[in-house]
Design an enzyme around this catalytic site. Structure first.
Site, PDB file in Angstrom:
ATOM      1  N   ASP A 305       1.360   2.334  -7.302  1.00  0.00           N
ATOM      2  CA  ASP A 305       2.153   1.742  -8.364  1.00  0.00           C
ATOM      3  C   ASP A 305       2.233   2.696  -9.557  1.00  0.00           C
ATOM      4  O   ASP A 305       1.249   3.335  -9.917  1.00  0.00           O
ATOM      5  CB  ASP A 305       1.501   0.417  -8.781  1.00  0.00           C
ATOM      6  CG  ASP A 305       2.404  -0.448  -9.617  1.00  0.00           C
ATOM      7  OD1 ASP A 305       3.539  -0.699  -9.187  1.00  0.00           O
ATOM      8  OD2 ASP A 305       1.968  -0.879 -10.700  1.00  0.00           O
ATOM      9  N   GLU A 352       5.822   4.622  -5.939  1.00  0.00           N
ATOM     10  CA  GLU A 352       6.633   3.657  -6.686  1.00  0.00           C
ATOM     11  C   GLU A 352       7.234   4.409  -7.876  1.00  0.00           C
ATOM     12  O   GLU A 352       6.588   4.597  -8.902  1.00  0.00           O
ATOM     13  CB  GLU A 352       5.762   2.488  -7.152  1.00  0.00           C
ATOM     14  CG  GLU A 352       6.532   1.350  -7.807  1.00  0.00           C
ATOM     15  CD  GLU A 352       6.687   1.523  -9.303  1.00  0.00           C
ATOM     16  OE1 GLU A 352       7.809   1.867  -9.744  1.00  0.00           O
ATOM     17  OE2 GLU A 352       5.716   1.311 -10.029  1.00  0.00           O
ATOM     18  N   ASP A 411       7.692  -7.790  -8.352  1.00  0.00           N
ATOM     19  CA  ASP A 411       8.017  -7.949  -9.771  1.00  0.00           C
ATOM     20  C   ASP A 411       9.455  -8.402  -9.999  1.00  0.00           C
ATOM     21  O   ASP A 411       9.852  -8.650 -11.136  1.00  0.00           O
ATOM     22  CB  ASP A 411       7.793  -6.629 -10.522  1.00  0.00           C
ATOM     23  CG  ASP A 411       6.334  -6.398 -10.885  1.00  0.00           C
ATOM     24  OD1 ASP A 411       5.588  -7.390 -11.010  1.00  0.00           O
ATOM     25  OD2 ASP A 411       5.937  -5.232 -11.046  1.00  0.00           O
TER      26      ASP A 411
END
Length: 511
Positions: A305, A352, A411
């Site tokens: 991430d 990401e 998200d």
């Protein structure tokens, strides 16, 4: 580097059906793997597996190395003789469509502690448990003590310091700062409690290993997740403080976050401590190597991430009230991945690379050979003149094979919720791009992802059911009971869905 086309489903284990209020590593997890196999799905993407911290977020884990005990299956523990049917039958009654953490945790954790105590009393368990503790000692000892200290000081906090940006500020300062005498004193005091915490970790990894083996036999690979930053209230920061921008008094020098972007107009002030990259570099990035080696023992691929922070990170002053007050600071980038590759070889990592991404970030990702992410919900944009030119990199005709396409992520809103919230001009472009009338818009976008050039195509499970915004997993920059709580009901992962997915995976070369 992605070598073979494949399809995946994004679903965290907490979202699985279970009679005990939260998805776990029991029978429904095995059934989900059967569903994936029947659908021709090779990838199961999950969120971080660590014990959740603030707001029940798996991205604020108490440890980068530990597992979340709430994921332990009570039925599997019963099969091992560690809990009995009567104990697990007496529950307060849980909703079946979401996780109510305030109900689940106080009911399930005492049962798990009983199971751990019984495990420790059985002499047959001593040898494998001892081997586990020895192999994982470098993080397990500190994690077990940290957890015991957190529980203690939540009940009996020390006097609150004036400064809010101090790690473990509710603790007595000598143990918060790991003074040797304090460590010895508290370890002696919490011998039984730390043994219980270690047993819970042994049981977690035993159940996870068995599930992972079953997945491998079914041809399903697990895609894990590593948040680049760690929580300020975590065993990582407490035990490895020299790796972070924290002074000798335990004060955070700066905070992590991101400036305003399409996730948040105000930016996001996450509050995580930042890495001291100079100190990490001097140690050959040892902590990061151990972190990635540990997660890759649990999964086959790992998504990192906020990858862009390896090239440059947004540094926010510790006293700032807004993420807008930060600045970009260079990170080690190429040197970090050079060391990783020399130690680990080819890296099964997904970067990401969403948000504010520069050419330097793209160059770093490509140099490391890592696939990036393409999210269809972000692809249908108009330029400053209000014209759609089909130029967005996330549109399938612009995608590269070494990439991972998603309809949306954890998200994002669900695809149905996202489409419903678009204006008519955007909906018209989406329908025209798809050459569809929009009556089955979610599956049209699933088909678009699966047919794209991207090597991996991953679909959030909620999209398979066509669910609306009520089923989204997380809303960034918010904290509340609705986040991280989604669950599907038993039977919803059915043959009709698996058959439809199998057909598409066959047509588009993803079996």
């Amino acid at each position: 580097m992605i070598e073979n086309r494949a399809a995946g489903i994004l679903l965290h284990p907490t979202s699985l059906p279970s009679p005990h209020g939260i998805g776990d590593l029991g029978a429904e997890a095995y059934r989900f793997i059967d569903f994936l196999q029947a659908a021709g799905i090779r990838l199961w993407q999950i969120l971080p597996l660590g014990p959740c911290g603030h707001g029940n977020s798996p991205y604020s884990a108490v440890s980068s190395f530990a597992g979340n005990p709430l994921l332990l299956s009570l039925e599997k523990l019963a099969e091992d003789g560690l809990v009995n049917a009567t104990e697990i039958a007496e529950n307060p009654g849980f909703p079946d469509d979401h996780v109510d953490y305030e109900l689940v945790s106080p009911w399930k954790m005492p049962l798990l502690r009983k199971a751990a105590a019984r495990f420790l009393q059985d002499a047959e368990n001593s040898a494998p448990f001892r081997e586990f503790c020895t192999a994982e000692e470098w993080w397990l000892e500190d994690f077990a003590l940290y957890t015991a200290l957190q529980d203690h000081f939540s009940l009996y906090p020390a006097e609150e310091p004036a400064e809010p940006r101090v790690i473990n500020r509710y603790w007595e300062r000598d143990i918060a700062l790991r003074e040797p005498e304090a460590l010895e004193r508290w370890r002696s005091r919490f011998t039984e409690e730390t043994a219980l915490q270690k047993a819970l970790q042994f049981l977690f990894f035993r159940q996870w290993r068995r599930l992972k083996t079953y997945a491998g036999e079914a041809g399903v690979e697990i895609v894990g997740d590593v948040p680049i930053f760690v929580a300020p209230d975590s065993a990582d920061v407490w035990a490895f403080r020299s790796n972070f921008q924290i002074d000798d008094h335990g004060r955070l020098k700066a905070l992590a976050g991101v400036p305003p972007d399409y996730f948040s107009a105000e930016g996001q002030l996450w509050g995580n401590p930042l890495f001291d990259w100079d100190a990490m570099s001097a140690e050959g990035y040892a902590w990061w190597l151990r972190r990635l080696e540990a997660v890759l023992r649990q999964v086959d691929w790992v998504r990192i991430d906020h990858f862009r922070a390896f090239q440059a990170y947004w540094r926010i002053p510790a006293d700032a009230e807004s993420a807008k007050e930060g600045e970009w600071i260079k990170a080690p980038g190429a040197d970090f991945f050079r060391v990783l590759k020399s130690r680990m070889g080819e890296l099964p990592i997904i970067a990401e690379d969403l948000g504010i991404i520069t050419d330097e970030v793209h160059e770093l990702r490509r140099a490391a050979g890592l696939p990036g992410m393409k999210v269809l919900q972000f692809a249908f944009e108009f330029d400053s003149e209000g014209v759609f030119r089909g130029s967005h990199a996330f549109l399938p005709h612009n995608q590269e094979p070494n990439s991972v396409v998603y309809t949306g992520t954890h998200d994002n809103d669900t695809t149905a919720g996202w489409y419903a919230s678009r204006d008519e001009k955007t909906k018209d472009i989406i329908r025209r791009y798809l050459a569809r009338d929009g009556h089955d818009i979610v599956w049209d976008l699933i088909r678009l992802a699966l047919s794209s050039p991207a090597g991996f195509a991953i679909i959030p499970f909620q999209d398979l059911l066509g669910l609306g915004s009520e089923a989204r997993m997380n809303t960034p920059s918010t904290v509340g009971a609705h986040n991280w709580a989604y669950r599907f009901r038993s039977g919803e992962a059915n043959e009709w869905i698996s058959g439809r997915l199998y057909e598409m995976n066959m047509l588009y070369g993803r079996l």
